[in-house]
Design an enzyme around this catalytic site. Structure first.
Site, PDB file in Angstrom:
ATOM      1  N   SER A 255       0.857  -1.179   0.000  1.00  0.00           N
ATOM      2  CA  SER A 255       0.000   0.000   0.000  1.00  0.00           C
ATOM      3  C   SER A 255       0.893   1.230   0.000  1.00  0.00           C
ATOM      4  CB  SER A 255      -0.881   0.022   1.241  1.00  0.00           C
ATOM      5  OG  SER A 255      -0.096   0.381   2.361  1.00  0.00           O
ATOM      6  N   LYS A 256       0.285   2.371  -0.111  1.00  0.00           N
ATOM      7  CA  LYS A 256       1.004   3.648  -0.149  1.00  0.00           C
ATOM      8  C   LYS A 256       1.925   3.839   1.056  1.00  0.00           C
ATOM      9  CE  LYS A 256       0.270   6.393  -3.682  1.00  0.00           C
ATOM     10  NZ  LYS A 256       1.459   6.926  -4.358  1.00  0.00           N
ATOM     11  N   ARG A 257       1.574   3.177   2.177  1.00  0.00           N
ATOM     12  CA  ARG A 257       2.367   3.354   3.393  1.00  0.00           C
ATOM     13  C   ARG A 257       3.831   2.959   3.187  1.00  0.00           C
ATOM     14  NH1 ARG A 257       1.105  -0.523   6.368  1.00  0.00           N
ATOM     15  NH2 ARG A 257      -0.690  -1.060   5.096  1.00  0.00           N
ATOM     16  N   THR A 258       4.028   1.848   2.455  1.00  0.00           N
ATOM     17  CA  THR A 258       5.397   1.339   2.340  1.00  0.00           C
ATOM     18  C   THR A 258       6.012   1.579   0.964  1.00  0.00           C
ATOM     19  OG1 THR A 258       4.275  -0.771   2.097  1.00  0.00           O
ATOM     20  CG2 THR A 258       5.453  -0.410   4.149  1.00  0.00           C
ATOM     21  N   ASP A 260       5.220   3.465  -3.300  1.00  0.00           N
ATOM     22  CA  ASP A 260       4.244   3.749  -4.348  1.00  0.00           C
ATOM     23  C   ASP A 260       3.719   2.439  -4.911  1.00  0.00           C
ATOM     24  OD1 ASP A 260       4.265   6.552  -4.371  1.00  0.00           O
ATOM     25  OD2 ASP A 260       6.234   6.524  -5.308  1.00  0.00           O
TER      26      ASP A 260
END
Ligand code: GLU
Length: 497
Positions: A255-258, A260
């Protein structure tokens, strides 16, 4: 693995968003599989979700695939013997299949209202039972159902899941068995007449002669539904293979957390396409267990879905950056310079025309950073010092503190500048200056940092960077002398408190 000589595989993206990095891997593996076995790789756009499908997403997906260097033998833009390749344009075929399935009793009309279905869900959740349709409308006689349809009573078409269990051999996961009770009578055609994914994917994979369905693990739960539908249509299912999920470094779904998640983000961030391809290859597959840096030729020559791992693959952006840097280091200066150019232009440092007219200077600037940058987009920041005003360079605080410490009373640096100035004024010959400086220092028994830290700060304002004589060559005589004059004087001015 014994494979038919000419497999037909497909990549079937839904144009409801940008091309996900996981989708790019699915496309790459399918393409490599087809190319390895002299088969056909086709592209089918699954645009049955009218609300969310957008032509601009389709365009971006095709562009992303082309950027990766993938080509397809059949598809919406290139045509082929099974056109059309946009699902929404195949509605007649889907409706004919729906009618056939309904006529043979493999599908039935369901008139249950949204309220009833909601109640059913609530009851099931209160009992902690698996949610799913209870089959109430299955018992409506066909002629009664037809009359209600003719009277325009809202309805959906549901697949009548038979009793028993269903098995399939997954190329990656091995034997997969599921109880049919786990699959409820799912909707094939919605109230608005629109067919659903699980229904049309089977119609189209059958019509297009797909031999292997290789896709992401998120579709594993759809496969039972699809296998049952193949059987109802009297068709042998293709072979299935489900690639492992791509996980972030936190072990959770990417996901965007880890990092792109869209392919184009990596393109825009200046990752070399070769590194992107290589890194995607490593998401669940390995060449030989030790070689990490390899190209698509090796993938094509060796890719076997049976060797793809079942375990989720970790998408480690730091490793990706390292790999990107490896590709930049391995590449030619000309190409790195060319690929960095759009980023330099975007930063406002040089226009495209200036890059063209000052090509050798620009390349020399790129050469000073080629070993250090990991993406093309990192270049502008690294060479920013070259574009700052010579009499007003911004000094990095640490660089300045160190430079001041090394400078001491300034005697060594000033003696050196007396030696250096006339030489620089005559033209910067980096190699000659480097050798001359070494000899000059050796004669005096002086240490490098005592000289280089103040000089580097005066010339670049940075604590580290390329070889100082290369920097002087890039700046040229005049700018070098101006920076040294201003910079050293500044470093000798007491810090205002
Ligand atoms: N349209 C589906 C998706 O984008 C394709 C699934 C499949 O390959 O069957 O996920």
């Amino acid at each position: 693995m014994n494979e038919p000589s000419a497999p037909r595989v497909r990549f079937a993206p839904s144009p409801t968003g940008r091309l996900h990095i996981g989708g790019a891997r699915t496309a790459l593996f399918n393409w490599a599989f087809a190319r390895r076995h002299g088969g056909v790789f086709l592209l089918r756009i699954e645009d049955t979700d009218h609300e969310r499908s957008k032509p601009e997403y389709e365009r971006a997906i095709l562009e992303g695939l082309r950027w990766l260097g993938l080509d397809w033998d059949e598809g919406p833009d290139v045509g082929g013997p099974h056109a059309p390749y946009r699902q929404a344009e195949r509605l007649d075929l889907h409706m004919a299949a729906a009618a056939r399935l309904a006529a043979q009793g493999s599908a039935y009309r369901c008139f249950c209202s949204a309220e009833r279905l909601e109640q059913l869900r609530e009851q099931q959740s209160a009992r902690k039972a698996k949610p799913g349709y209870d089959g109430l409308c299955r018992s409506i006689p066909k002629d009664v159902a037809q009359r209600r349809v003719d009277a325009r009573e809202p309805n959906v078409l549901r697949f009548a899941v038979p009793q028993g269990e269903t098995r399939f051999l997954d190329l990656i996961r091995g034997d997969v068995t599921f109880q049919n009770t786990e699959v409820d009578d799912w909707v094939m055609v919605r109230t608005d007449g629109g067919p659903t994914y699980n229904f049309v994917v089977v119609c189209d994979d059958t019509a297009m002669g797909i031999t292997h369905v290789l896709r992401g693990e998120e579709h594993l739960t759809n496969t039972p539904k699809q296998v049952l539908l193949y059987r109802a249509l009297g068709c042998e299912p293709p072979r299935f293979g489900h690639f492992p999920l791509m996980l972030g470094t936190d072990g959770k779904k990417l996901s965007k957390r880890t990092g792109d998640t869209a392919l184009e983000d990596y393109r825009d961030r200046g990752f070399p396409v070769e590194a992107v391809l290589n890194f995607l290859c490593l998401q669940g597959w390995a060449l030989d267990g030790k070689t990490e840096v390899f190209g698509v030729d090796e993938l094509i020559a060796n890719f076997d879905p049976a060797q793809v791992s079942k375990a989720g693959s970790i998408f480690d952006v730091d490793k990706f950056m390292w790999m990107a840097g490896e590709y930049i280091r391995m590449d030619t200066l000309e190409r790195v310079a060319e690929r960095c150019a759009p980023h330099v232009v975007a930063s406002g440092q040089l226009t495209a025309d200036e890059i063209h007219t000052r090509q050798s200077w620009y390349r020399a600037a790129v050469a000073t950073e080629k070993e250090r940058i990991r993406t093309y987009a990192e270049l502008p920041e690294r060479i920013a010092y070259l574009f700052h005003p010579d009499d007003g360079l911004v000094f990095d605080a640490k660089a300045e503190a160190n430079a001041r410490k090394q400078l001491g009373d300034g005697a060594l640096v000033h003696a050196y500048l007396d030696w250096l100035r006339p030489k620089v004024a005559a033209g910067v010959d980096a190699a000659a200056l480097r050798d001359g400086t070494k000899a000059w220092l050796a004669e005096r028994g002086a240490k490098f940092p005592a000289l280089f830290q103040p000089l580097r700060c005066a010339l670049t304002g940075e604590p580290g960077g390329p070889d100082l004589f290369d920097v002087m060559a890039l700046l040229g005589s005049e700018r070098t002398l101006t920076r040294l004059g201003h910079g050293i004087a500044r470093l000798q001015t007491p810090v205002a408190t």
